[in-house]
Motif scaffolding. Structure first.
Motif, mmCIF file in Angstrom:
data_model
loop_
_atom_site.group_PDB
_atom_site.id
_atom_site.type_symbol
_atom_site.label_atom_id
_atom_site.label_comp_id
_atom_site.label_asym_id
_atom_site.label_seq_id
_atom_site.Cartn_x
_atom_site.Cartn_y
_atom_site.Cartn_z
ATOM 1 N N TYR A 26 0.818 -1.200 0.000
ATOM 2 C CA TYR A 26 0.000 0.000 0.000
ATOM 3 C C TYR A 26 0.861 1.261 0.000
ATOM 4 O O TYR A 26 1.893 1.317 0.668
ATOM 5 N N ILE A 27 0.432 2.290 -0.733
ATOM 6 C CA ILE A 27 1.141 3.568 -0.791
ATOM 7 C C ILE A 27 1.204 4.194 0.597
ATOM 8 O O ILE A 27 2.253 4.661 1.030
ATOM 9 N N LYS A 28 0.087 4.178 1.325
ATOM 10 C CA LYS A 28 0.029 4.835 2.635
ATOM 11 C C LYS A 28 0.809 4.097 3.709
ATOM 12 O O LYS A 28 1.247 4.695 4.677
ATOM 13 N N ASP A 29 0.972 2.791 3.574
ATOM 14 C CA ASP A 29 1.723 2.002 4.556
ATOM 15 C C ASP A 29 2.412 0.848 3.843
ATOM 16 O O ASP A 29 1.861 -0.250 3.741
ATOM 17 N N PRO A 30 3.642 1.077 3.356
ATOM 18 C CA PRO A 30 4.347 0.045 2.577
ATOM 19 C C PRO A 30 4.634 -1.248 3.339
ATOM 20 O O PRO A 30 4.956 -2.251 2.731
#
Length: 96
Positions: A21-25
Motif C-alpha cells: 500500500y502507498i500509505k503504509d508500505p
C-alpha cells in the motif's frame, strides 16, 4: 498492465499479483490469477472473491510501483515453485 498479464498468464499456470500500500508500505495484499477455459480469473483467497479486470485495476491503484512496467503490482509465477514446509511447520497444526 492488464495486457501484460493477459500476454503472460497461460492455461495451466498460476500467478500471484501482489503489492504494498502507498500509505503504509509495510502492509500489502495479493491475489491469484490463472486461466480457466481461456478466461483470466482473479481470485482473492483472503476474501473468497473473484474479481473482474476493472476491480483488479481499481484495487491495485492503491499500491506502490511494482515490477511490471508502469504498474503498481508484482506478478510472480507460483505453480512451478516447491512449498518449503520448514517455513510454516512451526505455526501450523495438522487438522484433526
Amino acid at each position: 498492465m492488464m495486457k501484460f498479464i493477459d500476454d503472460t498468464v497461460k492455461e495451466g499456470e498460476r500467478y500471484t499479483i501482489e503489492g504494498s500500500y502507498i500509505k503504509d508500505p509495510s502492509q500489502g495484499h495479493l491475489i491469484s490469477v490463472f486461466r480457466k477455459d481461456g478466461e483470466l480469473i482473479y481470485y482473492d483467497g483472503l476474501e473468497g472473491a473473484v474479481y473482474d479486470e476493472e476491480d483488479t485495476i481499481e484495487y491495485f491503484d492503491q499500491m506502490k510501483k511494482g515490477n511490471t512496467e508502469n504498474t503498481c503490482m508484482n506478478l510472480l509465477r507460483v505453480d512451478n515453485l516447491h512449498f518449503d514446509n520448514s517455513v510454516t511447520d512451526y505455526i501450523m497444526e495438522e487438522k484433526q
